[in-house]
Design an enzyme around this catalytic site. Structure first.
Site, PDB file in Angstrom:
ATOM      1  N   ASP A 349       0.835  -1.195   0.000  1.00  0.00           N
ATOM      2  CA  ASP A 349       0.000   0.000   0.000  1.00  0.00           C
ATOM      3  C   ASP A 349       0.873   1.250   0.000  1.00  0.00           C
ATOM      4  OD1 ASP A 349      -2.663   1.326   0.472  1.00  0.00           O
ATOM      5  OD2 ASP A 349      -1.629   1.976   2.284  1.00  0.00           O
ATOM      6  N   GLU A 385       1.615  -0.507  -5.032  1.00  0.00           N
ATOM      7  CA  GLU A 385       0.689   0.573  -5.344  1.00  0.00           C
ATOM      8  C   GLU A 385       1.588   1.786  -5.529  1.00  0.00           C
ATOM      9  OE1 GLU A 385      -3.386   2.629  -3.633  1.00  0.00           O
ATOM     10  OE2 GLU A 385      -1.804   2.142  -2.216  1.00  0.00           O
TER      11      GLU A 385
END
Length: 516
Positions: A349, A385
Protein backbone atom coordinates in the site's frame (compact mmCIF):
# COMPACT_ATOMS: atom_id res chain seq x y z
CA UNK A 1 10.11 -16.12 38.93
CA UNK A 2 13.42 -17.07 37.37
CA UNK A 3 14.89 -14.64 34.86
CA UNK A 4 17.91 -15.45 32.71
CA UNK A 5 19.86 -13.04 30.48
CA UNK A 6 18.46 -14.33 27.20
CA UNK A 7 19.55 -13.13 23.76
CA UNK A 8 19.08 -9.97 21.69
CA UNK A 9 18.04 -12.04 18.68
CA UNK A 10 15.48 -12.80 17.45
CA UNK A 11 13.36 -9.80 18.35
CA UNK A 12 9.95 -10.44 19.85
CA UNK A 13 8.84 -13.33 22.07
CA UNK A 14 10.28 -16.69 20.99
CA UNK A 15 9.16 -20.00 22.51
CA UNK A 16 11.85 -22.69 22.25
CA UNK A 17 10.01 -25.54 23.97
CA UNK A 18 11.51 -24.83 27.38
CA UNK A 19 10.87 -21.13 27.89
CA UNK A 20 10.49 -17.79 26.14
CA UNK A 21 13.11 -15.29 25.04
CA UNK A 22 11.91 -11.68 24.99
CA UNK A 23 13.81 -9.03 23.00
CA UNK A 24 12.83 -5.42 22.31
CA UNK A 25 14.74 -2.76 20.37
CA UNK A 26 14.84 0.76 21.79
CA UNK A 27 17.71 3.06 20.98
CA UNK A 28 16.89 5.87 23.41
CA UNK A 29 15.21 4.05 26.33
CA UNK A 30 16.83 4.20 29.78
CA UNK A 31 14.94 1.20 31.20
CA UNK A 32 12.49 -1.48 30.02
CA UNK A 33 10.13 -3.68 32.02
CA UNK A 34 8.40 -6.81 30.73
CA UNK A 35 4.83 -6.96 32.06
CA UNK A 36 3.03 -10.31 32.31
CA UNK A 37 -0.76 -10.50 32.56
CA UNK A 38 -2.83 -13.41 33.91
CA UNK A 39 -5.76 -12.94 31.53
CA UNK A 40 -7.65 -10.67 29.17
CA UNK A 41 -9.72 -9.15 31.96
CA UNK A 42 -6.69 -8.29 34.10
CA UNK A 43 -6.56 -4.61 35.03
CA UNK A 44 -2.91 -4.76 36.05
CA UNK A 45 0.09 -6.88 35.25
CA UNK A 46 0.69 -9.80 37.59
CA UNK A 47 4.48 -9.61 37.26
CA UNK A 48 6.78 -6.79 36.21
CA UNK A 49 10.21 -8.07 35.13
CA UNK A 50 13.06 -5.56 34.74
CA UNK A 51 15.00 -6.32 31.55
CA UNK A 52 18.51 -5.62 32.81
CA UNK A 53 20.33 -7.07 29.82
CA UNK A 54 20.98 -4.53 27.06
CA UNK A 55 22.93 -5.52 23.94
CA UNK A 56 23.27 -3.42 20.79
CA UNK A 57 20.26 -1.29 21.76
CA UNK A 58 18.14 -4.42 22.32
CA UNK A 59 16.69 -5.16 25.76
CA UNK A 60 16.32 -8.87 26.42
CA UNK A 61 15.51 -11.58 28.98
CA UNK A 62 14.72 -15.29 29.02
CA UNK A 63 11.96 -16.67 31.24
CA UNK A 64 12.14 -20.48 31.56
CA UNK A 65 8.73 -20.77 33.25
CA UNK A 66 6.66 -19.02 30.58
CA UNK A 67 4.43 -20.99 28.18
CA UNK A 68 2.63 -20.21 24.92
CA UNK A 69 -0.55 -18.26 25.54
CA UNK A 70 1.12 -15.87 27.99
CA UNK A 71 -0.13 -12.29 27.62
CA UNK A 72 2.45 -9.53 27.87
CA UNK A 73 3.38 -5.93 27.13
CA UNK A 74 6.19 -3.51 27.96
CA UNK A 75 6.79 -0.38 29.98
CA UNK A 76 9.55 1.69 28.42
CA UNK A 77 11.32 4.47 30.32
CA UNK A 78 13.04 7.48 28.82
CA UNK A 79 12.59 11.22 28.25
CA UNK A 80 9.23 12.74 27.43
CA UNK A 81 10.34 15.63 25.25
CA UNK A 82 8.02 15.99 22.22
CA UNK A 83 10.04 18.89 20.84
CA UNK A 84 13.05 16.54 20.65
CA UNK A 85 11.02 13.68 19.23
CA UNK A 86 10.92 11.61 22.44
CA UNK A 87 7.58 10.41 23.83
CA UNK A 88 8.43 7.79 26.46
CA UNK A 89 5.83 7.26 29.17
CA UNK A 90 6.30 4.24 31.50
CA UNK A 91 2.74 4.62 32.76
CA UNK A 92 1.67 3.17 29.41
CA UNK A 93 1.81 -0.50 28.49
CA UNK A 94 2.97 -0.72 24.87
CA UNK A 95 2.50 -3.53 22.38
CA UNK A 96 5.50 -5.54 21.18
CA UNK A 97 5.97 -4.59 17.48
CA UNK A 98 7.02 -8.23 16.91
CA UNK A 99 3.86 -9.66 18.53
CA UNK A 100 2.93 -12.87 16.69
CA UNK A 101 -0.58 -12.91 18.15
CA UNK A 102 -2.88 -10.44 19.85
CA UNK A 103 -4.03 -11.67 23.23
CA UNK A 104 -6.28 -8.71 23.98
CA UNK A 105 -7.62 -5.92 21.80
CA UNK A 106 -7.52 -2.37 23.10
CA UNK A 107 -10.44 -0.62 24.75
CA UNK A 108 -10.45 3.07 23.88
CA UNK A 109 -9.88 5.37 26.86
CA UNK A 110 -8.05 8.61 27.62
CA UNK A 111 -5.43 6.56 29.48
CA UNK A 112 -4.09 5.31 26.13
CA UNK A 113 -2.67 8.75 25.40
CA UNK A 114 0.72 9.79 26.78
CA UNK A 115 -0.49 13.35 27.31
CA UNK A 116 -3.52 14.68 29.21
CA UNK A 117 -6.47 14.89 26.87
CA UNK A 118 -7.96 18.37 26.91
CA UNK A 119 -4.95 19.96 28.60
CA UNK A 120 -4.18 23.46 27.25
CA UNK A 121 -0.58 22.35 26.69
CA UNK A 122 -1.75 19.55 24.42
CA UNK A 123 0.86 16.85 23.82
CA UNK A 124 3.44 18.80 25.83
CA UNK A 125 1.52 17.74 28.95
CA UNK A 126 2.28 14.37 30.57
CA UNK A 127 -0.33 11.81 31.61
CA UNK A 128 0.53 9.72 34.68
CA UNK A 129 -2.54 7.50 34.63
CA UNK A 130 -1.96 3.79 34.05
CA UNK A 131 -3.40 2.21 30.90
CA UNK A 132 -2.88 -1.45 31.83
CA UNK A 133 -6.62 -2.16 31.94
CA UNK A 134 -7.26 -1.04 28.37
CA UNK A 135 -3.99 -1.46 26.42
CA UNK A 136 -3.64 -4.08 23.66
CA UNK A 137 -1.60 -7.10 24.74
CA UNK A 138 0.56 -9.54 22.81
CA UNK A 139 0.42 -13.30 23.28
CA UNK A 140 3.27 -15.81 23.12
CA UNK A 141 2.64 -18.47 20.47
CA UNK A 142 3.75 -21.98 19.70
CA UNK A 143 4.44 -21.76 15.93
CA UNK A 144 4.23 -25.53 15.36
CA UNK A 145 1.98 -26.48 12.44
CA UNK A 146 1.82 -29.56 10.24
CA UNK A 147 2.14 -28.24 6.69
CA UNK A 148 2.49 -31.65 5.06
CA UNK A 149 3.45 -31.29 1.41
CA UNK A 150 2.24 -27.68 1.14
CA UNK A 151 4.12 -25.71 -1.49
CA UNK A 152 3.87 -22.35 -3.24
CA UNK A 153 1.94 -22.68 -6.54
CA UNK A 154 4.33 -20.15 -8.19
CA UNK A 155 1.97 -19.28 -11.02
CA UNK A 156 3.85 -17.40 -13.78
CA UNK A 157 3.08 -13.69 -13.85
CA UNK A 158 1.59 -13.77 -17.35
CA UNK A 159 -0.94 -16.41 -16.30
CA UNK A 160 -2.11 -14.71 -13.14
CA UNK A 161 -5.72 -13.70 -12.49
CA UNK A 162 -5.88 -11.89 -9.15
CA UNK A 163 -9.09 -11.61 -7.13
CA UNK A 164 -8.92 -8.85 -4.52
CA UNK A 165 -11.18 -9.63 -1.57
CA UNK A 166 -11.94 -8.91 2.07
CA UNK A 167 -11.96 -11.84 4.50
CA UNK A 168 -15.20 -10.79 6.16
CA UNK A 169 -16.88 -9.04 3.24
CA UNK A 170 -16.54 -12.03 0.93
CA UNK A 171 -18.05 -14.50 3.38
CA UNK A 172 -20.21 -12.74 5.98
CA UNK A 173 -23.55 -12.91 4.13
CA UNK A 174 -22.94 -15.90 1.88
CA UNK A 175 -25.68 -18.52 2.36
CA UNK A 176 -23.48 -21.39 1.17
CA UNK A 177 -20.95 -20.84 3.95
CA UNK A 178 -21.78 -22.28 7.40
CA UNK A 179 -23.01 -19.45 9.60
CA UNK A 180 -20.37 -20.00 12.29
CA UNK A 181 -17.63 -19.67 9.68
CA UNK A 182 -18.84 -16.50 7.99
CA UNK A 183 -16.49 -13.54 8.21
CA UNK A 184 -13.48 -15.69 9.12
CA UNK A 185 -10.31 -17.22 7.72
CA UNK A 186 -11.98 -20.63 8.02
CA UNK A 187 -15.01 -19.40 6.09
CA UNK A 188 -12.83 -18.07 3.30
CA UNK A 189 -11.15 -21.47 3.05
CA UNK A 190 -14.48 -23.30 2.78
CA UNK A 191 -15.06 -25.71 -0.07
CA UNK A 192 -17.70 -23.51 -1.72
CA UNK A 193 -15.44 -20.44 -1.88
CA UNK A 194 -12.52 -22.35 -3.33
CA UNK A 195 -14.76 -24.04 -5.91
CA UNK A 196 -16.20 -20.67 -6.93
CA UNK A 197 -12.77 -19.09 -7.38
CA UNK A 198 -11.30 -22.01 -9.32
CA UNK A 199 -14.38 -22.04 -11.60
CA UNK A 200 -13.68 -18.37 -12.37
CA UNK A 201 -10.09 -19.21 -13.26
CA UNK A 202 -8.64 -17.22 -10.36
CA UNK A 203 -4.99 -18.07 -9.68
CA UNK A 204 -4.38 -15.78 -6.68
CA UNK A 205 -6.40 -14.04 -3.99
CA UNK A 206 -5.18 -10.68 -2.74
CA UNK A 207 -6.42 -10.16 0.80
CA UNK A 208 -7.17 -6.68 2.04
CA UNK A 209 -5.12 -6.05 5.22
CA UNK A 210 -5.09 -8.89 7.74
CA UNK A 211 -2.31 -7.50 9.96
CA UNK A 212 -3.71 -6.51 13.35
CA UNK A 213 -5.33 -3.11 12.84
CA UNK A 214 -7.40 -0.62 14.81
CA UNK A 215 -10.69 1.16 14.50
CA UNK A 216 -9.82 4.79 15.27
CA UNK A 217 -11.46 6.22 18.37
CA UNK A 218 -13.46 8.81 16.46
CA UNK A 219 -14.97 6.03 14.34
CA UNK A 220 -15.88 3.88 17.33
CA UNK A 221 -17.55 6.82 19.04
CA UNK A 222 -19.69 7.35 15.91
CA UNK A 223 -20.60 3.67 15.66
CA UNK A 224 -18.40 3.17 12.57
CA UNK A 225 -15.48 0.88 11.76
CA UNK A 226 -12.33 0.90 9.67
CA UNK A 227 -13.71 -1.81 7.44
CA UNK A 228 -10.82 -2.22 5.02
CA UNK A 229 -8.13 -2.37 7.70
CA UNK A 230 -5.50 0.06 6.37
CA UNK A 231 -4.59 1.06 9.92
CA UNK A 232 -2.01 -1.50 11.05
CA UNK A 233 -0.50 -1.78 14.51
CA UNK A 234 0.90 -5.32 14.53
CA UNK A 235 2.89 -6.41 11.47
CA UNK A 236 3.29 -10.05 12.50
CA UNK A 237 -0.11 -10.89 13.97
CA UNK A 238 -3.11 -11.97 11.88
CA UNK A 239 -6.08 -9.92 12.99
CA UNK A 240 -8.08 -11.91 15.55
CA UNK A 241 -11.43 -10.44 14.48
CA UNK A 242 -11.37 -12.87 11.53
CA UNK A 243 -10.88 -15.88 13.79
CA UNK A 244 -13.75 -18.38 14.14
CA UNK A 245 -14.40 -18.49 17.89
CA UNK A 246 -15.85 -22.01 18.07
CA UNK A 247 -12.73 -23.60 16.53
CA UNK A 248 -10.00 -24.52 19.04
CA UNK A 249 -7.14 -23.20 16.86
CA UNK A 250 -6.13 -19.56 17.35
CA UNK A 251 -5.90 -16.90 14.62
CA UNK A 252 -2.37 -17.94 13.65
CA UNK A 253 -3.34 -21.58 13.20
CA UNK A 254 -6.55 -20.73 11.37
CA UNK A 255 -4.68 -18.46 8.98
CA UNK A 256 -2.21 -21.24 8.22
CA UNK A 257 -5.07 -23.67 7.63
CA UNK A 258 -6.60 -21.21 5.16
CA UNK A 259 -3.35 -20.82 3.22
CA UNK A 260 -2.87 -24.58 3.04
CA UNK A 261 -6.40 -25.02 1.66
CA UNK A 262 -5.85 -22.46 -1.09
CA UNK A 263 -2.47 -23.93 -2.01
CA UNK A 264 -4.04 -27.36 -2.30
CA UNK A 265 -6.35 -25.85 -4.94
CA UNK A 266 -3.43 -24.20 -6.78
CA UNK A 267 -4.39 -20.67 -5.63
CA UNK A 268 -1.76 -18.26 -4.34
CA UNK A 269 -2.32 -15.99 -1.32
CA UNK A 270 -1.10 -12.39 -1.60
CA UNK A 271 -1.34 -9.96 1.31
CA UNK A 272 -2.09 -6.25 1.05
CA UNK A 273 0.39 -4.77 3.53
CA UNK A 274 0.61 -1.31 5.08
CA UNK A 275 4.19 -0.53 6.10
CA UNK A 276 3.92 3.17 5.30
CA UNK A 277 2.27 4.30 8.56
CA UNK A 278 0.78 2.92 11.77
CA UNK A 279 -2.46 3.33 13.69
CA UNK A 280 -0.79 5.66 16.21
CA UNK A 281 -1.62 8.59 13.95
CA UNK A 282 -0.33 12.14 14.33
CA UNK A 283 1.44 13.81 17.27
CA UNK A 284 -1.96 13.92 18.98
CA UNK A 285 -2.55 10.20 18.59
CA UNK A 286 -2.41 7.48 21.26
CA UNK A 287 0.73 5.80 22.58
CA UNK A 288 0.19 2.13 21.79
CA UNK A 289 3.45 0.68 20.49
CA UNK A 290 6.27 2.26 18.44
CA UNK A 291 5.62 5.78 19.73
CA UNK A 292 6.20 4.69 23.31
CA UNK A 293 9.07 2.33 22.50
CA UNK A 294 11.23 4.80 20.56
CA UNK A 295 9.33 7.49 18.67
CA UNK A 296 12.35 9.19 17.11
CA UNK A 297 13.75 5.93 15.76
CA UNK A 298 10.61 4.39 14.32
CA UNK A 299 8.93 7.45 12.79
CA UNK A 300 10.05 10.01 10.24
CA UNK A 301 9.99 13.33 12.10
CA UNK A 302 9.86 16.83 10.68
CA UNK A 303 13.38 18.32 10.35
CA UNK A 304 11.94 21.71 11.29
CA UNK A 305 10.20 20.53 14.46
CA UNK A 306 10.62 16.99 15.79
CA UNK A 307 7.31 17.29 17.59
CA UNK A 308 5.59 16.62 14.26
CA UNK A 309 5.71 13.78 11.75
CA UNK A 310 6.38 13.72 8.04
CA UNK A 311 3.08 12.51 6.63
CA UNK A 312 3.20 11.08 3.10
CA UNK A 313 0.10 8.93 3.67
CA UNK A 314 -2.57 11.29 4.93
CA UNK A 315 -2.78 9.12 8.06
CA UNK A 316 -0.71 11.21 10.46
CA UNK A 317 2.73 9.58 10.34
CA UNK A 318 5.25 7.73 8.16
CA UNK A 319 7.62 4.97 9.20
CA UNK A 320 11.29 5.94 9.18
CA UNK A 321 12.61 3.52 6.56
CA UNK A 322 16.03 5.19 6.74
CA UNK A 323 16.61 3.61 10.15
CA UNK A 324 18.17 0.13 9.95
CA UNK A 325 15.98 -1.25 12.73
CA UNK A 326 12.82 -0.05 10.99
CA UNK A 327 13.97 -1.69 7.78
CA UNK A 328 14.66 -4.81 9.84
CA UNK A 329 11.14 -4.69 11.27
CA UNK A 330 9.63 -4.56 7.79
CA UNK A 331 11.91 -7.23 6.38
CA UNK A 332 11.45 -9.55 9.37
CA UNK A 333 7.70 -9.17 9.03
CA UNK A 334 7.74 -9.96 5.31
CA UNK A 335 9.98 -12.98 5.77
CA UNK A 336 7.82 -14.24 8.64
CA UNK A 337 4.69 -14.21 6.49
CA UNK A 338 6.51 -16.13 3.75
CA UNK A 339 8.46 -18.66 5.82
CA UNK A 340 6.05 -19.24 8.72
CA UNK A 341 2.65 -18.41 7.21
CA UNK A 342 3.48 -19.56 3.64
CA UNK A 343 1.99 -16.59 1.78
CA UNK A 344 3.05 -16.11 -1.82
CA UNK A 345 3.56 -12.39 -2.15
CA UNK A 346 2.60 -8.88 -1.16
CA UNK A 347 0.86 -5.81 -2.49
CA UNK A 348 2.46 -2.75 -0.85
CA UNK A 349 0.00 0.00 0.00
CA UNK A 350 1.27 3.48 -0.94
CA UNK A 351 4.59 1.91 -1.88
CA UNK A 352 6.19 5.20 -2.90
CA UNK A 353 6.38 6.11 0.81
CA UNK A 354 8.77 3.21 1.40
CA UNK A 355 11.10 4.58 -1.28
CA UNK A 356 11.44 8.03 0.30
CA UNK A 357 14.91 8.13 1.83
CA UNK A 358 14.75 11.88 2.50
CA UNK A 359 11.95 13.57 0.60
CA UNK A 360 12.10 12.34 -2.97
CA UNK A 361 11.02 8.90 -4.10
CA UNK A 362 14.22 6.93 -4.82
CA UNK A 363 13.92 3.74 -6.86
CA UNK A 364 17.45 2.86 -5.70
CA UNK A 365 16.58 3.31 -2.03
CA UNK A 366 17.66 0.96 0.74
CA UNK A 367 14.26 -0.73 0.91
CA UNK A 368 14.57 -1.98 -2.67
CA UNK A 369 18.25 -2.89 -2.25
CA UNK A 370 17.49 -5.09 0.73
CA UNK A 371 14.55 -6.86 -0.90
CA UNK A 372 16.49 -7.51 -4.10
CA UNK A 373 19.32 -9.28 -2.29
CA UNK A 374 17.09 -11.22 0.08
CA UNK A 375 17.04 -14.94 -0.87
CA UNK A 376 13.45 -15.33 0.37
CA UNK A 377 11.68 -12.13 -0.60
CA UNK A 378 13.29 -11.75 -4.01
CA UNK A 379 11.51 -14.97 -5.03
CA UNK A 380 7.93 -14.03 -4.12
CA UNK A 381 5.35 -11.82 -5.84
CA UNK A 382 6.04 -8.11 -5.20
CA UNK A 383 3.31 -5.68 -6.23
CA UNK A 384 3.47 -1.92 -5.67
CA UNK A 385 0.69 0.57 -5.34
CA UNK A 386 3.00 3.07 -7.06
CA UNK A 387 1.88 6.31 -5.46
CA UNK A 388 1.39 8.15 -2.16
CA UNK A 389 -0.04 11.55 -1.24
CA UNK A 390 3.31 13.35 -1.05
CA UNK A 391 4.92 15.56 -3.69
CA UNK A 392 6.21 13.43 -6.58
CA UNK A 393 4.50 10.36 -5.19
CA UNK A 394 2.87 9.18 -8.44
CA UNK A 395 5.41 6.66 -9.72
CA UNK A 396 3.53 4.40 -12.14
CA UNK A 397 6.13 2.76 -14.38
CA UNK A 398 9.09 3.77 -12.24
CA UNK A 399 9.58 0.86 -9.85
CA UNK A 400 12.67 -1.33 -10.32
CA UNK A 401 12.99 -4.87 -11.66
CA UNK A 402 11.36 -7.69 -9.66
CA UNK A 403 8.39 -5.40 -9.02
CA UNK A 404 5.00 -5.35 -10.66
CA UNK A 405 2.69 -2.39 -10.27
CA UNK A 406 -0.96 -1.55 -10.09
CA UNK A 407 -1.19 0.21 -13.44
CA UNK A 408 -3.30 3.26 -12.66
CA UNK A 409 -2.86 4.52 -16.20
CA UNK A 410 -4.46 1.34 -17.53
CA UNK A 411 -7.42 1.80 -15.16
CA UNK A 412 -7.97 5.44 -16.12
CA UNK A 413 -7.56 4.90 -19.86
CA UNK A 414 -9.92 1.95 -20.06
CA UNK A 415 -12.54 3.82 -18.06
CA UNK A 416 -12.29 6.89 -20.31
CA UNK A 417 -12.43 4.79 -23.47
CA UNK A 418 -15.65 2.96 -22.56
CA UNK A 419 -17.09 6.15 -21.14
CA UNK A 420 -16.78 7.55 -24.65
CA UNK A 421 -14.14 10.23 -24.14
CA UNK A 422 -12.56 11.38 -27.38
CA UNK A 423 -8.88 10.96 -28.24
CA UNK A 424 -8.39 7.83 -26.14
CA UNK A 425 -8.07 5.11 -28.79
CA UNK A 426 -4.27 5.29 -29.20
CA UNK A 427 -3.56 5.12 -25.50
CA UNK A 428 -6.22 2.43 -25.05
CA UNK A 429 -4.35 0.31 -27.60
CA UNK A 430 -1.06 0.92 -25.77
CA UNK A 431 -2.52 -0.11 -22.43
CA UNK A 432 -4.30 -3.14 -23.82
CA UNK A 433 -1.15 -4.40 -25.51
CA UNK A 434 1.09 -4.25 -22.44
CA UNK A 435 1.97 -0.60 -21.68
CA UNK A 436 5.36 -0.85 -23.37
CA UNK A 437 5.95 2.83 -22.67
CA UNK A 438 6.07 1.98 -18.97
CA UNK A 439 7.50 -1.55 -18.78
CA UNK A 440 9.85 -2.21 -21.68
CA UNK A 441 13.02 -0.13 -21.32
CA UNK A 442 13.80 -0.82 -17.65
CA UNK A 443 14.47 -4.56 -17.73
CA UNK A 444 10.88 -5.53 -17.02
CA UNK A 445 8.25 -7.09 -19.26
CA UNK A 446 4.55 -6.35 -19.86
CA UNK A 447 3.56 -8.65 -16.99
CA UNK A 448 4.95 -6.01 -14.64
CA UNK A 449 1.65 -4.25 -15.29
CA UNK A 450 -1.17 -5.36 -13.00
CA UNK A 451 -4.11 -4.41 -15.19
CA UNK A 452 -7.26 -3.51 -13.28
CA UNK A 453 -10.37 -1.38 -13.70
CA UNK A 454 -11.86 -1.33 -10.20
CA UNK A 455 -10.54 -2.20 -6.74
CA UNK A 456 -11.39 -1.42 -3.12
CA UNK A 457 -10.64 2.28 -3.76
CA UNK A 458 -13.47 4.34 -5.19
CA UNK A 459 -16.28 3.01 -7.36
CA UNK A 460 -16.94 -0.69 -7.76
CA UNK A 461 -17.96 -1.99 -11.19
CA UNK A 462 -21.68 -1.32 -10.71
CA UNK A 463 -20.98 2.17 -9.36
CA UNK A 464 -18.78 2.87 -12.36
CA UNK A 465 -21.71 2.52 -14.77
CA UNK A 466 -24.36 3.95 -12.42
CA UNK A 467 -23.00 7.26 -11.12
CA UNK A 468 -21.37 10.35 -12.57
CA UNK A 469 -20.61 11.68 -9.07
CA UNK A 470 -19.67 10.00 -5.80
CA UNK A 471 -22.30 9.71 -3.08
CA UNK A 472 -20.56 8.88 0.20
CA UNK A 473 -22.94 10.77 2.46
CA UNK A 474 -23.51 7.68 4.63
CA UNK A 475 -19.95 7.92 5.95
CA UNK A 476 -20.83 11.10 7.81
CA UNK A 477 -17.93 13.06 6.31
CA UNK A 478 -19.98 15.34 4.05
CA UNK A 479 -19.06 13.30 0.97
CA UNK A 480 -15.45 14.45 1.27
CA UNK A 481 -13.83 11.00 1.37
CA UNK A 482 -12.85 9.30 -1.84
CA UNK A 483 -11.71 10.70 -5.17
CA UNK A 484 -13.94 13.13 -7.04
CA UNK A 485 -12.72 12.11 -10.50
CA UNK A 486 -13.72 8.52 -11.20
CA UNK A 487 -14.03 8.58 -15.00
CA UNK A 488 -17.48 7.06 -14.61
CA UNK A 489 -20.69 7.29 -16.66
CA UNK A 490 -24.17 6.67 -15.32
CA UNK A 491 -25.61 5.66 -18.70
CA UNK A 492 -28.23 8.40 -18.53
CA UNK A 493 -29.63 8.12 -14.98
CA UNK A 494 -27.84 8.86 -11.71
CA UNK A 495 -28.10 5.87 -9.39
CA UNK A 496 -30.57 3.01 -9.30
CA UNK A 497 -33.28 2.84 -11.93
CA UNK A 498 -36.00 0.54 -13.28
CA UNK A 499 -35.55 1.79 -16.84
CA UNK A 500 -34.89 -1.39 -18.88
CA UNK A 501 -32.89 0.49 -21.51
CA UNK A 502 -30.52 2.00 -18.97
CA UNK A 503 -30.18 -1.30 -17.12
CA UNK A 504 -29.36 -3.13 -20.34
CA UNK A 505 -26.76 -0.52 -21.29
CA UNK A 506 -25.15 -0.79 -17.87
CA UNK A 507 -24.86 -4.56 -18.17
CA UNK A 508 -23.26 -4.15 -21.59
CA UNK A 509 -20.82 -1.57 -20.24
CA UNK A 510 -19.80 -3.87 -17.40
CA UNK A 511 -19.13 -6.67 -19.87
CA UNK A 512 -17.11 -4.29 -22.05
CA UNK A 513 -14.99 -3.25 -19.07
CA UNK A 514 -14.40 -6.80 -17.85
CA UNK A 515 -13.50 -7.97 -21.35
CA UNK A 516 -10.81 -5.29 -21.52
Amino acid sequence: MRVWPGNPYPLGATWDGKGVNFALFSEHASKVELCLFEGREAEKEAYCVPMTEHTDQVWHAYLPEILPGQLYGYRVYGPYEPSQGHRFNPHKIVLDPYAKAIGRDLRWADELFAYRMGDPEGDFSFDERDNAACAPLAAVIDPAFTWGDDRHPRTPWHKMIIYELHVKGFTQLHPEIPEKLRGTYAGLASEFVIHHLTRLGVTAIELLPVHYFLNDRHLVERGLTNYWGYNSLGYFAPDPRYCARHIPQDAVQQFKMMVAAFHAAGIEVILDVVYNHTAEGSHLGPTLSLRGIDNSAYYKLSPEDARYYMDYTGCGNSLNVRHPRVLQLIMDSLRYWVTEMHVDGFRFDLASTLARELYEVDRLGAFFDIIHQDPVLSQVKLIAEPWDVGTGGYQVGNFPVLWSEWNGKYRDTVRRFWKGDGGTLAEFATRLSGSSDLYQDDGRKPYASINFITCHDGFNLTDLVSYNEKHNEANGENNQDGANDNNSWNCGVEGQTDDPGVKGLRWQQKRNLVAS
